[in-house]
Motif scaffolding. Structure first.
Motif, mmCIF file in Angstrom:
data_model
loop_
_atom_site.group_PDB
_atom_site.id
_atom_site.type_symbol
_atom_site.label_atom_id
_atom_site.label_comp_id
_atom_site.label_asym_id
_atom_site.label_seq_id
_atom_site.Cartn_x
_atom_site.Cartn_y
_atom_site.Cartn_z
ATOM 1 N N LYS A 75 0.838 -1.210 0.000
ATOM 2 C CA LYS A 75 0.000 0.000 0.000
ATOM 3 C C LYS A 75 0.867 1.253 0.000
ATOM 4 O O LYS A 75 0.390 2.359 -0.216
ATOM 5 C CB LYS A 75 -0.911 0.015 1.238
ATOM 6 C CG LYS A 75 -2.160 -0.822 1.065
ATOM 7 C CD LYS A 75 -3.349 0.058 0.646
ATOM 8 C CE LYS A 75 -4.507 -0.745 0.105
ATOM 9 N NZ LYS A 75 -4.966 -0.365 -1.192
ATOM 10 N N VAL A 80 0.323 1.943 -6.681
ATOM 11 C CA VAL A 80 -0.815 1.436 -5.911
ATOM 12 C C VAL A 80 -1.996 1.299 -6.860
ATOM 13 O O VAL A 80 -2.277 2.211 -7.641
ATOM 14 C CB VAL A 80 -1.178 2.412 -4.759
ATOM 15 C CG1 VAL A 80 -2.406 1.919 -4.005
ATOM 16 C CG2 VAL A 80 -0.007 2.561 -3.802
ATOM 17 N N ASP A 82 -6.105 0.253 -7.407
ATOM 18 C CA ASP A 82 -7.430 -0.040 -6.869
ATOM 19 C C ASP A 82 -8.020 -1.157 -7.738
ATOM 20 O O ASP A 82 -8.387 -0.936 -8.899
ATOM 21 C CB ASP A 82 -8.285 1.233 -6.955
ATOM 22 C CG ASP A 82 -9.721 0.992 -6.526
ATOM 23 O OD1 ASP A 82 -10.153 -0.179 -6.507
ATOM 24 O OD2 ASP A 82 -10.404 1.974 -6.222
ATOM 25 N N GLU A 314 -0.868 6.108 -8.485
ATOM 26 C CA GLU A 314 -2.038 5.367 -8.022
ATOM 27 C C GLU A 314 -3.014 5.258 -9.190
ATOM 28 O O GLU A 314 -3.425 6.278 -9.751
ATOM 29 C CB GLU A 314 -2.697 6.106 -6.853
ATOM 30 C CG GLU A 314 -3.853 5.324 -6.261
ATOM 31 C CD GLU A 314 -4.622 6.129 -5.216
ATOM 32 O OE1 GLU A 314 -5.299 5.512 -4.402
ATOM 33 O OE2 GLU A 314 -4.554 7.366 -5.236
ATOM 34 N N ALA A 316 -6.487 4.623 -9.960
ATOM 35 C CA ALA A 316 -7.777 4.511 -9.268
ATOM 36 C C ALA A 316 -8.821 5.459 -9.854
ATOM 37 O O ALA A 316 -9.856 5.695 -9.232
ATOM 38 C CB ALA A 316 -7.585 4.793 -7.780
ATOM 39 N N LYS A 320 -12.324 8.510 -7.018
ATOM 40 C CA LYS A 320 -12.045 7.959 -5.688
ATOM 41 C C LYS A 320 -11.492 9.049 -4.749
ATOM 42 O O LYS A 320 -10.667 9.867 -5.173
ATOM 43 C CB LYS A 320 -11.007 6.834 -5.830
ATOM 44 C CG LYS A 320 -11.004 5.923 -4.638
ATOM 45 C CD LYS A 320 -10.027 4.797 -4.794
ATOM 46 C CE LYS A 320 -9.967 4.096 -3.459
ATOM 47 N NZ LYS A 320 -8.977 3.099 -3.353
ATOM 48 N N ASN A 323 -6.320 8.763 -1.097
ATOM 49 C CA ASN A 323 -5.850 7.555 -0.417
ATOM 50 C C ASN A 323 -5.138 7.956 0.879
ATOM 51 O O ASN A 323 -4.136 8.611 0.850
ATOM 52 C CB ASN A 323 -4.894 6.840 -1.382
ATOM 53 C CG ASN A 323 -4.217 5.660 -0.772
ATOM 54 O OD1 ASN A 323 -4.226 5.481 0.439
ATOM 55 N ND2 ASN A 323 -3.622 4.846 -1.597
#
Ligand SMILES: Cc1cc2nc3c(=O)[nH]c(=O)nc-3n(C[C@H](O)[C@H](O)[C@H](O)COP(=O)(O)OP(=O)(O)OC[C@H]3O[C@@H](n4cnc5c(N)ncnc54)[C@H](O)[C@@H]3O)c2cc1C
Length: 323
Positions: A75, A80, A82, A314, A316, A320, A323
């Protein structure tokens, strides 16, 4: 307006849209810049401040497969993902992975190094016209490897850079300690990105170019563009205040560009590498340059208000929460 000159709308007043608007205006076009936010306040505000005029290495790599399992489970790593988002956007992921073969990565690196080498000349032209020197520090950024293994893992990226003339020097523990005495002397090796520099205020650079554009007769409208459409041969932008007719439209809306382009049927596979930054205020004298870490994939850059730690990738999407 002179003959052959157009009324051009540029959507997006980040660093990209502002530079495009500047050059179009300079060439005599009537230019209207649109943004739903103040210029330079989105992605162009929050970055690590490095000028990467000659970079050719992207997240795509034939070695990504090997690194993927450990990266995906972490993480706090440089990448990273999703998983829910990824499964919803499988076609994009499949295209991304298809572009991780050796031949595709070589092709991308070649195109990118050629493409980005123009940025240097474009910036030089802008910086000769307006004095931005107070925001730029001519100290070459360094990128550090905590272990021999991390350094060797990047061999492929080093070879790509060599092949496409992205110059770098390899430095050792002692060099790093001399260059940045505030860092713990724990690094195996590092690289110096030759000829690159950084800014102490990304937003002030964008604002300066924007102000120059406005002083040269540019126009700015603070509004959200909801769609682009054609009526007969005429081209329109639709915003809450009504429809605006123009001759040409440049979509420079950053990661939101394909949302807008889709409204006129242009569907290209753009996704976002989300990233973050935090500021450590009043510590800017601890570093003389921007320093990157291979293990975590972020940079620390001494900026006007303190040290900014920025980076990571990331996947994602846009909706979203942070994070
Ligand atoms: C953490 C992080 C670190 C980074 N570090 C670096 C670095 O060191 N060096 C580097 O070169 N790059 C770096 N980048 C990347 C760099 O910041 C971006 O590539 C750059 O800022 C993109 O500029 P832009 O003008 O395309 O987008 P943006 O700055 O996001 O501008 C797009 C604009 O479009 C507007 N807009 C969008 N949709 C609409 C609409 N429908 N109507 C009206 N306006 C709209 C938005 O409000 C926004 O102002 C980093 C990125 C991140 C996230």
């Amino acid at each position: 307006m002179k003959k052959n000159m157009n009324k051009v709308a540029v959507v997006g007043a980040g660093i990209i849209g502002v530079c495009i608007a500047h050059f179009l205006r300079k060439n005599g076009h009537e230019v209207i810049l649109y943004d739903q936010n103040e210029p330079g306040t989105q992605t162009s505000f929050g970055n690590a401040g490095l000028f990467a005029n000659k970079e050719c290495v992207t997240a795509n790599s034939p070695h990504l497969w090997k690194k993927l399992p450990s990266m995906l489970l972490s993480k706090n790593g440089p990448l990273v993902i999703d998983w829910f988002y990824v499964f919803k956007h499988l076609p994009w992921i499949v295209r991304f992975l298809r572009n991780c073969t050796t031949s595709r990565v070589e092709h991308i690196a070649k195109s990118l190094s050629s493409f980005s080498s123009h940025a240097k000349f474009a910036y030089e032209e802008i910086f000769n016209e307006m004095d931005i020197s107070e925001y730029i520090v001519q100290e070459e950024p360094i990128y550090l490897y905590e272990s021999k293994q991390l350094f060797e893992n990047d061999q492929y990226a080093f070879n790509l850079r060599k092949k496409y003339n992205v110059h770098f020097d390899i430095i050792n523990k002692e060099d790093i300690a001399k260059m940045e005495p505030s860092l713990e002397p724990i690094y195996y090796k590092g690289i110096v990105l030759k000829g690159e520099s950084f800014t102490i205020s990304p937003i002030k650079i964008t604002k300066k170019i924007f102000d120059n554009f406005m002083n040269n007769g540019g126009n700015f409208v603070l509004t959200k563009i909801n769609s682009i459409f054609k009526k007969g041969d005429s081209l329109f932008l639709r915003c809450n205040e009504g429809d605006h007719q123009v001759d040409k439209i440049v979509v420079a809306a950053g990661v939101w560009s394909n949302v807008l382009a889709r409204t006129i049927g242009d569907n290209f596979p753009l996704d976002t590498e989300r990233g973050y930054h935090i500021m450590f205020e009043n510590n800017n004298n601890l570093l003389t340059r921007s320093v990157g870490w291979a293990k975590t994939g972020f940079y620390m850059t001494p900026m006007e208000e303190g040290i900014r730690a920025a980076g990571t990738v990331e996947i994602a999407g846009l909706k979203k929460p942070m994070n």
